[in-house]
Design a protein around this motif. Structure first.
Motif, mmCIF file in Angstrom:
data_model
loop_
_atom_site.group_PDB
_atom_site.id
_atom_site.type_symbol
_atom_site.label_atom_id
_atom_site.label_comp_id
_atom_site.label_asym_id
_atom_site.label_seq_id
_atom_site.Cartn_x
_atom_site.Cartn_y
_atom_site.Cartn_z
ATOM 1 N N ALA A 21 -8.528 -25.341 35.066
ATOM 2 C CA ALA A 21 -7.534 -24.292 34.810
ATOM 3 C C ALA A 21 -6.512 -24.264 35.954
ATOM 4 N N ALA A 22 -5.246 -24.041 35.612
ATOM 5 C CA ALA A 22 -4.203 -23.935 36.636
ATOM 6 C C ALA A 22 -4.222 -22.554 37.278
ATOM 7 N N GLY A 23 -4.565 -21.560 36.472
ATOM 8 C CA GLY A 23 -4.501 -20.183 36.959
ATOM 9 C C GLY A 23 -5.875 -19.536 37.070
ATOM 10 N N MET A 24 -5.936 -18.571 37.985
ATOM 11 C CA MET A 24 -7.139 -17.736 38.097
ATOM 12 C C MET A 24 -6.817 -16.404 37.441
ATOM 13 N N ASP A 25 -7.715 -15.916 36.613
ATOM 14 C CA ASP A 25 -7.450 -14.641 35.952
ATOM 15 C C ASP A 25 -7.536 -13.485 36.938
ATOM 16 N N LEU A 26 -6.597 -12.570 36.790
ATOM 17 C CA LEU A 26 -6.565 -11.371 37.639
ATOM 18 C C LEU A 26 -7.118 -10.202 36.835
ATOM 19 N N ARG A 27 -7.944 -9.403 37.490
ATOM 20 C CA ARG A 27 -8.573 -8.268 36.813
ATOM 21 C C ARG A 27 -7.957 -6.944 37.274
ATOM 22 N N ALA A 28 -7.847 -6.037 36.331
ATOM 23 C CA ALA A 28 -7.311 -4.700 36.641
ATOM 24 C C ALA A 28 -8.306 -3.956 37.522
ATOM 25 N N ASN A 29 -7.787 -3.277 38.544
ATOM 26 C CA ASN A 29 -8.637 -2.417 39.375
ATOM 27 C C ASN A 29 -8.171 -0.982 39.141
ATOM 28 N N VAL A 30 -8.656 -0.402 38.066
ATOM 29 C CA VAL A 30 -8.213 0.937 37.655
ATOM 30 C C VAL A 30 -9.430 1.833 37.458
ATOM 31 N N GLU A 31 -9.419 2.979 38.129
ATOM 32 C CA GLU A 31 -10.581 3.893 38.041
ATOM 33 C C GLU A 31 -10.694 4.505 36.653
#
Ligand SMILES: O=c1ccn([C@H]2C[C@H](O)[C@@H](COP(=O)(O)OP(=O)(O)OP(=O)(O)O)O2)c(=O)[nH]1
Ligand SMILES: [Mg+2]
Length: 144
Positions: A21-31
């Protein structure tokens, strides 16, 4: 290459989901759950802070699955993370669909590609070298 990162989020570090994969997935940091209404945009925190080496950038790009299934895009796509930026990596999502979209803690909302980039010095001149294309652009090769 190795990049220094601070993870203030409740999620694991971004990771490549497949071998090449070219990209790493980013995860939401939302309470709390974030709701994106149709055509609404919101800046979503990731809780990540990165220290890119000089000559590198990170691009924040949309995920095609979210775009296709839910009409979710990134307003400033591709977002640019500069090597000298020390703030939190954030993602500017927009909802292009007619339905409300829900974002919860840990959702994979975007992907980040780290790339090398050139740094340019200008050589200011009066004339540029000639090409067949010349000034043609913006669809000038379209069949009439
Ligand atoms: O999707 C994005 C885009 C940018 N940034 C951060 C990192 C980047 O280095 C900084 C500035 O981004 P940019 O240069 O695109 O915005 P600007 O409007 O030109 O702001 P500035 O004047 O701070 O450069 O904001 C993000 O966290 N996410
Ligand atoms: Mg800028």
């Amino acid at each position: 290459m190795t990049i220094r990162i601070i993870n203030k989020s409740k999620n694991a570090l971004p990771a490549y989901e497949t071998a090449h994969a070219a990209g790493m997935d980013l995860r939401a940091n939302v309470e709390e759950t974030i709701l994106l209404k149709p055509m609404e945009r919101k800046l979503i925190p990731t809780g990540l802070y990165i220290e890119l080496p000089e000559g590198f950038e990170a691009q924040i790009r949309p995920r095609s699955g979210l775009a296709f299934k839910h009409g979710i895009g990134i307003v400033n796509s591709p977002g640019t993370i500069d090597a000298d930026y020390r703030g939190e990596v954030k993602v500017l999502l927009i909802n292009f669909s007619a339905d409300v979209f829900e974002i919860n803690m840990g959702d994979r909302i975007a992907q980040m590609v780290v790339s090398r980039h050139e740094k340019v010095n200008w050589d200011e001149v009066e004339v540029l070298n000639e090409t067949l294309r010349g000034e043609g652009g913006f669809g000038h090769t379209a069949v009439k």
